[in-house]
Design a protein around this motif. Sequence first.
Motif, short mmCIF file in Angstrom:
data_model
loop_
_atom_site.label_atom_id
_atom_site.label_comp_id
_atom_site.label_asym_id
_atom_site.label_seq_id
_atom_site.Cartn_x
_atom_site.Cartn_y
_atom_site.Cartn_z
N GLY A 78 15.04 -0.17 4.16
CA GLY A 78 14.66 0.21 3.80
C GLY A 78 13.96 1.75 4.26
N HIS A 79 12.66 1.62 3.67
CA HIS A 79 12.53 3.21 4.75
C HIS A 79 11.40 3.31 5.80
CE1 HIS A 79 9.80 6.59 3.98
NE2 HIS A 79 8.48 5.79 4.60
N HIS A 80 12.54 4.09 6.99
CA HIS A 80 11.67 4.32 7.99
C HIS A 80 10.45 5.37 8.40
CE1 HIS A 80 14.69 1.75 9.52
NE2 HIS A 80 15.54 2.22 8.46
N HIS A 81 9.79 4.48 9.41
CA HIS A 81 8.59 5.82 9.38
C HIS A 81 8.89 6.29 10.53
CE1 HIS A 81 5.73 5.05 5.92
NE2 HIS A 81 6.25 3.98 6.49
N SER A 112 0.51 -1.33 0.21
CA SER A 112 -0.05 -0.09 -0.08
C SER A 112 0.58 1.24 -0.09
CB SER A 112 -0.88 -0.23 1.43
OG SER A 112 -0.42 0.35 2.51
N HIS A 113 1.99 1.11 0.73
CA HIS A 113 2.62 2.39 0.44
C HIS A 113 3.70 2.59 -0.62
CE1 HIS A 113 3.09 3.18 5.08
NE2 HIS A 113 2.08 2.67 4.74
N GLY A 114 3.92 1.33 -1.22
CA GLY A 114 4.44 1.25 -2.74
C GLY A 114 6.39 1.77 -2.45
N HIS A 115 6.46 1.00 -0.76
CA HIS A 115 8.15 0.66 -1.05
C HIS A 115 8.24 -0.49 0.49
CE1 HIS A 115 6.88 4.38 1.56
NE2 HIS A 115 7.33 3.12 2.79
N ALA A 116 9.96 -0.35 0.24
CA ALA A 116 10.38 -1.58 1.49
C ALA A 116 10.34 -1.19 2.78
CB ALA A 116 11.30 -1.87 0.76
N HIS A 117 9.84 -1.69 3.88
CA HIS A 117 10.16 -1.16 5.39
C HIS A 117 11.09 -2.01 5.55
CE1 HIS A 117 5.69 0.27 5.96
NE2 HIS A 117 6.51 1.25 4.74
N GLY A 118 12.14 -1.77 6.22
CA GLY A 118 12.94 -2.82 7.14
C GLY A 118 14.77 -2.37 7.22
ZN ZN Z 1 6.33 2.88 4.76
#
Ligand code: ZN
Length: 149
Positions: free
Chosen positions: A146-149, A137-143
């Motif tokens: 990856g991308h951090h929120h 749903s975000h269209g990117h990798a987490h981890g």
């Molecule tokens: Zn995200």
Amino acid sequence: MVSISYKLTNDAGESIDSGDLDYLHGHHNIIPGLENELTGLKIGDSKVIKVTPADGYGEYDEGLVQLVPREAFPPGQKIEVGMHFQSRTEDGIMSFVVLETREDGIVLDGNHPLAGQNLTFDVYIKKIREASPEEISHGHAHGAHGHHH
Ligand code: ZN
């Protein structure tokens, strides 16, 4: 969700960049020339991928080089060749690098630093896993990388 390590060199064989990257395949997280060639690879595979400017960071566009008056910068702002600036334009956030400082203003280059270059990526596939619904749903990798929120 794909984890890769990569080495990037230019036409002259000079090393430009290397590192690890997590990306969400099929979501245009990375340049098309790279993403297309990674399709179908498996964990442990390596591949040397050549990317032309058209499939990479675009052709070098002289039209993106412009002379901007000093007054366009905040007073007291130190401006030196090689500095990067971001500015909000009608095309979104653009990055510029200072090419030249002159009496009559500042010459800015809005091209991507890798525009106009043939690039060679040496890629190793470290990990592949199903993307989480949140990542999709975000269209990117987490981890980890990856991308951090
Ligand atoms: Zn995200």
